[in-house]
Design an enzyme around this catalytic site. Structure first.
Site, PDB file in Angstrom:
ATOM      1  N   HIS A   1     -24.569 -15.469 -36.513  1.00  0.00           N
ATOM      2  CA  HIS A   1     -23.934 -15.356 -37.839  1.00  0.00           C
ATOM      3  C   HIS A   1     -25.022 -15.416 -38.916  1.00  0.00           C
ATOM      4  O   HIS A   1     -25.997 -16.149 -38.767  1.00  0.00           O
ATOM      5  CB  HIS A   1     -22.920 -16.493 -38.027  1.00  0.00           C
ATOM      6  CG  HIS A   1     -22.052 -16.300 -39.225  1.00  0.00           C
ATOM      7  ND1 HIS A   1     -22.493 -16.547 -40.502  1.00  0.00           N
ATOM      8  CD2 HIS A   1     -20.775 -15.839 -39.344  1.00  0.00           C
ATOM      9  CE1 HIS A   1     -21.523 -16.263 -41.356  1.00  0.00           C
ATOM     10  NE2 HIS A   1     -20.474 -15.830 -40.681  1.00  0.00           N
TER      11      HIS A   1
ATOM     12  N   ASN B   1     -12.942 -17.755 -38.161  1.00  0.00           N
ATOM     13  CA  ASN B   1     -14.131 -18.612 -38.140  1.00  0.00           C
ATOM     14  C   ASN B   1     -13.924 -19.708 -39.183  1.00  0.00           C
ATOM     15  O   ASN B   1     -14.043 -19.465 -40.376  1.00  0.00           O
ATOM     16  CB  ASN B   1     -15.365 -17.747 -38.477  1.00  0.00           C
ATOM     17  CG  ASN B   1     -16.636 -18.567 -38.600  1.00  0.00           C
ATOM     18  OD1 ASN B   1     -16.651 -19.762 -38.301  1.00  0.00           O
ATOM     19  ND2 ASN B   1     -17.703 -17.925 -39.043  1.00  0.00           N
ATOM     20  N   TRP B   2     -13.594 -20.906 -38.689  1.00  0.00           N
ATOM     21  CA  TRP B   2     -13.260 -21.999 -39.618  1.00  0.00           C
ATOM     22  C   TRP B   2     -14.501 -22.621 -40.257  1.00  0.00           C
ATOM     23  O   TRP B   2     -14.384 -23.466 -41.134  1.00  0.00           O
ATOM     24  CB  TRP B   2     -12.450 -23.083 -38.879  1.00  0.00           C
ATOM     25  CG  TRP B   2     -11.097 -22.635 -38.444  1.00  0.00           C
ATOM     26  CD1 TRP B   2     -10.512 -21.411 -38.641  1.00  0.00           C
ATOM     27  CD2 TRP B   2     -10.119 -23.418 -37.737  1.00  0.00           C
ATOM     28  NE1 TRP B   2      -9.255 -21.383 -38.090  1.00  0.00           N
ATOM     29  CE2 TRP B   2      -8.981 -22.597 -37.534  1.00  0.00           C
ATOM     30  CE3 TRP B   2     -10.085 -24.726 -37.249  1.00  0.00           C
ATOM     31  CZ2 TRP B   2      -7.837 -23.054 -36.867  1.00  0.00           C
ATOM     32  CZ3 TRP B   2      -8.944 -25.194 -36.582  1.00  0.00           C
ATOM     33  CH2 TRP B   2      -7.837 -24.363 -36.397  1.00  0.00           C
ATOM     34  N   LYS B   3     -15.670 -22.259 -39.763  1.00  0.00           N
ATOM     35  CA  LYS B   3     -16.944 -22.797 -40.288  1.00  0.00           C
ATOM     36  C   LYS B   3     -16.896 -24.334 -40.297  1.00  0.00           C
ATOM     37  O   LYS B   3     -16.245 -24.937 -39.463  1.00  0.00           O
ATOM     38  CB  LYS B   3     -17.252 -22.179 -41.653  1.00  0.00           C
ATOM     39  CG  LYS B   3     -17.239 -20.641 -41.572  1.00  0.00           C
ATOM     40  CD  LYS B   3     -17.854 -19.962 -42.753  1.00  0.00           C
ATOM     41  CE  LYS B   3     -17.791 -18.449 -42.560  1.00  0.00           C
ATOM     42  NZ  LYS B   3     -18.396 -17.702 -43.656  1.00  0.00           N
TER      43      LYS B   3
ATOM     44  N   SER C   1     -14.986 -11.163 -46.483  1.00  0.00           N
ATOM     45  CA  SER C   1     -13.937 -11.137 -47.515  1.00  0.00           C
ATOM     46  C   SER C   1     -12.679 -10.386 -47.086  1.00  0.00           C
ATOM     47  O   SER C   1     -12.057  -9.679 -47.891  1.00  0.00           O
ATOM     48  CB  SER C   1     -14.494 -10.566 -48.830  1.00  0.00           C
ATOM     49  OG  SER C   1     -15.516 -11.413 -49.335  1.00  0.00           O
TER      50      SER C   1
ATOM     51  N   GLU D   1     -25.191 -16.879 -41.633  1.00  0.00           N
ATOM     52  CA  GLU D   1     -25.452 -18.227 -42.163  1.00  0.00           C
ATOM     53  C   GLU D   1     -26.441 -18.967 -41.268  1.00  0.00           C
ATOM     54  O   GLU D   1     -27.251 -19.753 -41.733  1.00  0.00           O
ATOM     55  CB  GLU D   1     -24.129 -18.996 -42.311  1.00  0.00           C
ATOM     56  CG  GLU D   1     -23.340 -18.493 -43.520  1.00  0.00           C
ATOM     57  CD  GLU D   1     -21.831 -18.710 -43.430  1.00  0.00           C
ATOM     58  OE1 GLU D   1     -21.377 -19.462 -42.539  1.00  0.00           O
ATOM     59  OE2 GLU D   1     -21.116 -18.105 -44.255  1.00  0.00           O
TER      60      GLU D   1
ATOM     61  N   GLU E   1     -21.041  -7.593 -40.345  1.00  0.00           N
ATOM     62  CA  GLU E   1     -20.796  -8.512 -41.454  1.00  0.00           C
ATOM     63  C   GLU E   1     -21.899  -8.360 -42.496  1.00  0.00           C
ATOM     64  O   GLU E   1     -22.908  -9.077 -42.440  1.00  0.00           O
ATOM     65  CB  GLU E   1     -20.791  -9.961 -40.953  1.00  0.00           C
ATOM     66  CG  GLU E   1     -19.654 -10.300 -40.036  1.00  0.00           C
ATOM     67  CD  GLU E   1     -19.225 -11.749 -40.226  1.00  0.00           C
ATOM     68  OE1 GLU E   1     -18.018 -11.969 -40.391  1.00  0.00           O
ATOM     69  OE2 GLU E   1     -20.074 -12.643 -40.228  1.00  0.00           O
TER      70      GLU E   1
ATOM     71  N   GLY F   1     -17.845 -14.260 -48.106  1.00  0.00           N
ATOM     72  CA  GLY F   1     -17.490 -15.304 -49.065  1.00  0.00           C
ATOM     73  C   GLY F   1     -17.613 -14.890 -50.517  1.00  0.00           C
ATOM     74  O   GLY F   1     -17.641 -15.743 -51.408  1.00  0.00           O
TER      75      GLY F   1
ATOM     76  N   GLY G   1     -13.236 -15.453 -42.404  1.00  0.00           N
ATOM     77  CA  GLY G   1     -13.729 -16.778 -42.762  1.00  0.00           C
ATOM     78  C   GLY G   1     -12.714 -17.520 -43.614  1.00  0.00           C
ATOM     79  O   GLY G   1     -11.766 -18.123 -43.107  1.00  0.00           O
TER      80      GLY G   1
HETATM   81  P1  PGA Z   1     -15.367 -14.675 -45.327  1.00  0.00           P
HETATM   82  O1  PGA Z   1     -16.354 -15.023 -44.115  1.00  0.00           O
HETATM   83  O2  PGA Z   1     -14.112 -14.075 -44.723  1.00  0.00           O
HETATM   84  O3  PGA Z   1     -15.106 -15.992 -45.987  1.00  0.00           O
HETATM   85  O4  PGA Z   1     -16.064 -13.697 -46.210  1.00  0.00           O
HETATM   86  C1  PGA Z   1     -16.516 -14.142 -43.043  1.00  0.00           C
HETATM   87  C2  PGA Z   1     -17.504 -14.676 -42.056  1.00  0.00           C
HETATM   88  O5  PGA Z   1     -18.472 -15.344 -42.454  1.00  0.00           O
HETATM   89  O6  PGA Z   1     -17.348 -14.463 -40.846  1.00  0.00           O
END
Ligand code: PGA
Length: 252
Positions: free
Chosen positions: A93, A8-10, A211, A95, A164, A170, A232
């Site tokens: 997600h 997931n490149w966000k 993470s 976020e 998640e 993150g 991520g």
């Molecule tokens: P992260 O993000 O690997 O940077 O913790 C994971 C995600 O949000 O899918």
């Protein structure tokens, strides 16, 4: 079943950077031994599709509109994603739940739209820190799952659920193998109870996100654990993402 490694490149990377990263993943990892999926930002999907066209890497998006078409400024429809070559889409997600107020009814609409256009939804669920500390992770995850899948019935064939925990995203603080195993079991049990008999359990995949690094990925895979990972930050650097793919292949 081959394990999933979904990147997931966000909201990162220019067109040129996206193409370079896709090329480095395509050139560096044996993507035929895992199910490797790249989820670039909308703006880069078409270019990444061009780069991975003749490889085993698959394409996904980070979100999808709950609507089919029409006056929904800024939205991107399931049909448009399909047109670009996407096979997967991340839905719900944390976020988006947190920053854009996406609730379960909205997420359910998105899942149904994805399924209608034959995109495999990657449904994200997970508790925040206060829910975990308050002993409510199990309830939080199963309510999120029930509400998102309510009414989806047997069409959930091919669904991926990503566990998640919000506190692990993150932060560098991944869940323990023990809590990931408990969550995988809870998700499989809850999903099996919601989905019409005979249509699920074996068809659902449960993956872990939060993470993930090349060093910790092995603790989440195998032994009835997770069917893969959602990555991520470490999906943005080819050497790390390819390292995660290689580790998963080595232990699968
Ligand atoms: P992260 O993000 O690997 O940077 O913790 C994971 C995600 O949000 O899918």
């Amino acid at each position: 079943m081959k394990p999933y490694v979904i990147g997931n490149w966000k909201m990162n990377l220019s067109l040129a950077e996206s193409e370079a990263l896709a090329r480095a993943v395509a050139g560096g990892a044996p993507a035929d031994k895992a199910r490797v999926v790249l989820c670039p930002p909308f703006t880069s999907i078409a270019n990444v599709a061009g780069v991975i066209r003749d490889t085993d890497i698959q394409l996904g998006a980070q979100d999808v509109s709950a609507e089919e078409n029409g006056p929904h400024t800024g939205d991107v429809s399931a049909a448009m994603l399909k047109d670009l070559g996407c096979q997967y889409v991340i839905v719900g997600h944390s976020e988006r739940r947190r920053k854009f107020g996406e609730d379960s009814a909205f997420i359910r609409q998105k899942i149904n739209m994805a399924l209608k256009y034959e995109l495999t939804p990657v449904l994200c669920v997970g508790e925040n820190m206060s829910q975990r500390e308050g002993g409510r992770w199990r309830e939080t995850v199963s309510v999120q799952l029930k509400e998102a899948l309510n009414g989806a019935g047997s069409v959930t064939k091919g669904l991926i659920v990503a566990y998640e925990p919000v506190w692990a995203i993150g932060t560098g603080n991944a869940a323990s193998a023990f809590s990931a195993r408990e969550a995988a079991q809870e998700i499989r049990r809850t999903a099996a109870a919601i989905i019409k008999p005979g249509s699920l359990d074996k068809d659902i995949s449960v993956i872990y996100g939060g993470s993930i690094t090349p060093r910790n990925v092995h603790t989440f895979i195998g032994n009835g654990m997770m069917d893969g990972v959602l990555v991520g930050a470490d999906s943005l650097r080819a050497e790390l993402f390819n390292g995660i793919i290689q580790s998963i292949i080595d232990i699968s």
